[in-house]
Design an enzyme around this catalytic site. Sequence first.
Site, PDB file in Angstrom:
ATOM      1  CB  VAL A  45      -0.933   0.037   1.228  1.00 15.04           C
ATOM      2  CG1 VAL A  45      -1.833   1.271   1.166  1.00 15.04           C
ATOM      3  CG2 VAL A  45      -1.782  -1.218   1.274  1.00 15.04           C
ATOM      4  CE  LYS A  60      -4.104  -4.410   0.116  1.00 13.79           C
ATOM      5  NZ  LYS A  60      -4.740  -4.670   1.391  1.00 13.79           N
ATOM      6  CD  GLU A 109     -12.633   7.165   2.424  1.00 14.56           C
ATOM      7  OE1 GLU A 109     -13.591   6.392   2.589  1.00 14.56           O
ATOM      8  OE2 GLU A 109     -12.630   8.352   2.797  1.00 14.56           O
ATOM      9  CG  ASP A 158      -8.871 -11.356   7.006  1.00 14.29           C
ATOM     10  OD1 ASP A 158      -8.883 -11.916   8.122  1.00 14.29           O
ATOM     11  OD2 ASP A 158      -7.829 -10.974   6.460  1.00 14.29           O
ATOM     12  N   PRO A 161      -9.229  -5.955  13.861  1.00 15.87           N
ATOM     13  CG  PRO A 161      -8.876  -5.864  16.180  1.00 15.87           C
ATOM     14  CD  PRO A 161      -9.109  -6.837  15.055  1.00 15.87           C
TER      15      PRO A 161
END
Length: 746
Positions: A45, A60, A109, A158, A161
């Site tokens: 990324v 990405k 974004e 998936d 956090p």
Amino acid sequence: MDGQPEKTVFVPRSSSAPKDLFQPGDVVGQYKVERVLGKGGMGVVYLAKHTALKKDFALKVLPTLLAQDQSFVSRFKKEGVMVGRLKHNHIVNVTDFGESEGKLYLVLEYVDGGSLEEWFEKNRKPGGGARAAEVQRLTIQILQGLAHAHEAGLVHRDLKPANVLLEKTGEAKISDFGLARVGDEAEYRRAGGTASPFAGDSVTTTGAMVGTIDFMSPEARNMQPSDARSDIWAVGVMTYYLLTGKKPHGFAEPPSRLVPGLDPKWDKFIKVCLAVDPAQRYQTAAAALAALRQIPQGSGGRSWLAPVGLAVVAAIGVAVWQWPRPVPAGATPAPAMKPEPFPVPPKVETKPMQPAAPIQRRFALTGLPVGAVVTYRDRNHTVGASGRMLLDLPPGPQMVRVTTPGYLDWEGEIGGTAGELEVVIPLQLVPPHPVRFTGLPAQAQVKIADQTVAADATGAALVELRPGHVTLTATAPKYETLELGMDILPGTETLALAMKRLPPAPEVVVKLPDGTALKFKWVPAGSFYLGSPADERGRQRNDLPRAKTEIPKGFYIAETETTQRQHRVLTGKNPSTSRALGDETRPVEQVAWRDLTGPGGAIEKLNEVLHRLELPYQADLPGEVEWEYACRAGTDGALSDGSNLTNERDDPALNALAVYARGGGSQDAPSPVAKRKANAWGLFDMQGNVAEWTYGIRGKREPVLRGGSWKVGAVHCRAASRVEVTPETRPTDAMGYRLLLRPLED
């Protein structure tokens, strides 16, 4: 973190980290790469800036190996279209996707507040969790984003956090929708799977597991079909972890037992999320959201807890939850422990704890563009191909908002008129604004829809456009047609374009006034080794020292030495001694420097012809470096075919290429042109026949004769052989010339 560190499991999966696919400063589409933000199993990324909007985005780039899998590319594009339609405040929106240099990429974004995982490490209590009020706020936002995605038919698979990003304002956004599906499915198939668990098919191959195991639902662990309820499971694990600082491995205690003062309603919410049977979980994110909102905000501490409340806690003192563990293939499951049951309702509530008011009517909004987003009661609904949106409305007027690219936002009341069940939303197109396209050839034609605009002398074209997706077509002489689609945003002011120049024609033919043709061959730009090495056979002291030399621009050079007829038609004269032989296909000789470069000379006369024929070239003599480059034609030997001299008197290789004084003797006259073998670029007589005038390496006033002639031996016909003369040198019957054309700059 409690227990083993979080890890993503897939068997087999390469453990090597992806290499950087782009470097800072590279341009991908309309985005300039600035730096790497992170790396993972699904690629790299980058922070990238839109070259026209000067706005930051996250780029990405997926691993090159996946981009080589055509079935994956097809799924990726289909999934990209679906993910690109997700527009929600709590989802990281995908703004673009595509391919560059064989690499697949997504443009998202840019969310600059870090991940939920990083937020938790900063805000947790030592050894424990974060404040319940903050956990509730963030989990509500996550469920709002999930509800929107699930309604659009997308499941995350998936959720964890690390895949939840935070704005600096603290707002949560779910990232990596779609990648979990298309990426993991590709790896699953490469591992040997013959049917897809991601599409709801049965699984025919074992040993492959996809997802992050700490947050993976039981059905996913057992390679069973996964759906939206698997995301609900992940929400339960995340909530438990954020509240307690632990993950519910094995027999997990209810969170209210681990967090003093935590409202027991949290226990019920998490227990329903973590039901082993998906049918016993909340069936939708909306249902889970409704249940979570019933928990009083700020319930992280209960200093008001009465002794009765403490007694209740004591009564459930040893209550635990059993966390399902996968059983290894072939192993016998251990006898299940029977902990004291945790006090939960005998049947899970799958409806919101506060049902909505009874539906009175189904209301239709019509006349909407495909992809328009209708917002009603904080929920977003995307309009399909029908251009209609159906909403269940209670009695009375209701506020809705409609947003879509290319139209002004509309907000107002609907359903206020008794008996009204349908309304046309009066959307207005956004007024057009000027967009400047740069980098074009002068006078290039730019066409968008029904508008066609010519680029000015600076290569810029100004077109009035409304926001939305447009298709641009640009055409210009000597350039390939450029056609591409692009999104015009309200703030788009300038967009840089690049048109690819057509390759030069391999041959140019110039017709002289009497119909005589002059043929020129294209010589491409490049590099070569000028001069001769010290050990070259026949090397002369006048040879230039060997050095790698660049030819920055291509040019056209005459296919043959200028013939007597061509020179006569150009200048009206034939000074050649051999003209008495009656064959004007022989090269012209006895040509002085002034006959070429002076007033009325061959160069001036040919430029007059080019001007009259409106051909975009400038006639000239070659420089000696250009001459040697054209002679060698990409080879590196002493002769124009790449070979070296083996006999200085009668060389077999040179005999096929040149007319020269073989065996020490001499010809009677130069030969008609093109009677020997051409070099690799189609040029005849670059060696022998007549020596050719060129501009010397030190300047145009210091000419040099190149190529040898019919009167000299083999060593003087090498590609590096040269004779320095002056403009006043008296011409002989061994001196001629070859012309060159330089393309005029556009």
